[in-house]
Design a protein around this motif. Structure first.
Motif, PDB file in Angstrom:
ATOM      1  N   LYS A  97      24.132  15.749  12.882  1.00  0.00           N
ATOM      2  CA  LYS A  97      24.723  16.829  13.665  1.00  0.00           C
ATOM      3  C   LYS A  97      25.723  17.611  12.822  1.00  0.00           C
ATOM      4  CE  LYS A  97      25.485  16.269  18.014  1.00  0.00           C
ATOM      5  NZ  LYS A  97      26.021  15.829  19.328  1.00  0.00           N
ATOM      6  N   ASP A  99      28.369  19.304  13.859  1.00  0.00           N
ATOM      7  CA  ASP A  99      29.551  19.601  14.663  1.00  0.00           C
ATOM      8  C   ASP A  99      30.810  18.949  14.114  1.00  0.00           C
ATOM      9  OD1 ASP A  99      28.952  16.971  15.174  1.00  0.00           O
ATOM     10  OD2 ASP A  99      28.888  17.171  17.367  1.00  0.00           O
ATOM     11  N   PHE A 273      28.870  24.054  10.046  1.00  0.00           N
ATOM     12  CA  PHE A 273      30.067  23.572  10.736  1.00  0.00           C
ATOM     13  C   PHE A 273      31.264  24.450  10.412  1.00  0.00           C
ATOM     14  CE2 PHE A 273      33.986  20.997  10.294  1.00  0.00           C
ATOM     15  CZ  PHE A 273      34.234  20.775  11.634  1.00  0.00           C
ATOM     16  N   ASN A 277      32.835  26.560  13.337  1.00  0.00           N
ATOM     17  CA  ASN A 277      34.054  25.890  13.797  1.00  0.00           C
ATOM     18  C   ASN A 277      35.173  26.039  12.759  1.00  0.00           C
ATOM     19  OD1 ASN A 277      32.859  24.151  16.242  1.00  0.00           O
ATOM     20  ND2 ASN A 277      31.457  23.945  14.493  1.00  0.00           N
TER      21      ASN A 277
END
Length: 339
Positions: A97, A99, A273, A277
């Protein structure tokens, strides 16, 4: 000559059935608290390392992870995934992932070698550097019982006895690249013996199964009582090996030079990411910097004689260095593929 061909089927089988790392974040923290401060949103963060436990990268990252846990209020799980000259672990990371629940500790030029020499299913732009901490210069190292006292003596012997001297190395990275370039620039021939990692490579030298090793300045310090470092790929002499001549100072006698490379150890995230983010990426970066600058971690660096190879560069400088190393390997990839 040995061909750099990694079977993608093998990679697929090695990672087949692996539960997607980073999914176990039940009860994750909110990204911001009631006051609006950004918080790390994962109760558990997986740190993928593409090497066996016990190596230089593994040891460094375990210390960093321990302190990052406090900085980010998360549990960091170290997941060692060796194989295929780092391609297995790197593939596991890229399939994880994006994230922030999965982060990556790696080493250049092995990352670039998997892309340029092994046709990996990822690209250099898929990685965003949090920090390149260690730039550990390569060394020309012999056993303490070796008859060679200087790098020049070793070169002279190789000139007179082509193909006789063997050296331990790891395929595709900075150590192997230096060996290939030395052969080309000096018109000599060595016999490389390939190993999966630094530990096996050093054990081969300790057992006197090879004539010399192309190693790393910091990594070699683990066996300092049993070796002689003849030369180091630095612009000046290093306090770590004060008797070792800078490699290009020696090669100047032959009117040649080689790029100054080494094992470059880093912490990275998925590029997506960082893009999606930015506040969390900044939080991770600040946490890393706090760890690096802490008294506890600076003591660790000093205790391990790593002052000369350790630095907090930050994301921007680290990304630039990462891409410059990738471009360097791209320039010489055809020579490595001939091995």
């Amino acid at each position: 000559m040995k061909k750099f061909q990694i079977a993608k089927l093998l990679i697929a089988l090695l990672i087949l059935g692996i539960t997607l790392v980073g999914c176990s974040n039940d009860g994750a923290n909110n990204e911001a608290n009631s006051e609006g401060d950004v918080e790390w949103p994962h109760n558990t963060t997986t740190l993928i390392l593409p090497f066996d436990a016990g190596g230089s990268l593994d040891s460094m990252m375990r210390v960093i992870a321990q302190q990052l846990e406090e900085e980010l209020d998360t549990k960091i799980q170290i997941d060692n995934r060796p194989g295929a000259a780092t391609q297995v672990g790197t593939t596991v990371f890229q399939n994880g992932k994006d994230d922030g629940s999965v982060i990556f500790g790696g080493t250049q030029l092995y990352l670039s070698a998997s892309i340029l020499l092994q046709d990996a299913d990822y690209d250099i732009d898929d990685f965003s550097m949090v920090n390149i901490e260690q730039f550990d210069p390569i060394t020309i190292t012999v056993h303490k019982n070796s008859p060679f006292e200087t790098f020049e003596e070793l070169i002279e012997y190789a000139e007179e006895n082509p193909g006789e001297l063997s050296y331990s190395t790891v395929s595709g990275g900075p150590l192997h690249l230096t060996g290939v370039l030395l052969e080309e620039e000096l018109g000599i021939e060595f016999k490389p013996v390939f190993y999966d990692g630094g530990g096996e490579m050093r054990n081969a030298l300790l057992g006197e199964h090879v004539d010399f090793m192309i190693g790393n300045a910091l990594g070699d310090s683990a066996i300092e009582d049993n070796i002689k470092v003849l030369s180091v790929a630095s612009e000046e002499k290093m306090d770590l090996w004060p008797d070792a001549e800078p490699i290009n100072d020696v090669l100047a006698n032959y009117d040649v030079e080689v790029p100054l490379v080494g094992s470059v150890r880093f912490l990275a995230t998925h590029d997506s990411f960082k893009e999606n983010n930015p506040e969390l990426f900044e939080l991770l970066t600040e946490a890393y910097q706090n760890v690096f600058e802490s008294e506890e971690y600076q003591d660790y660096i000093k205790d391990n004689n790593a002052e000369e190879v350790s630095e907090f560069r930050g994301p921007e400088e680290s990304d630039e260095l990462n891409h410059s190393l990738h471009d360097l390997l791209d320039e010489y990839k055809d020579k490595l593929k001939e091995e």
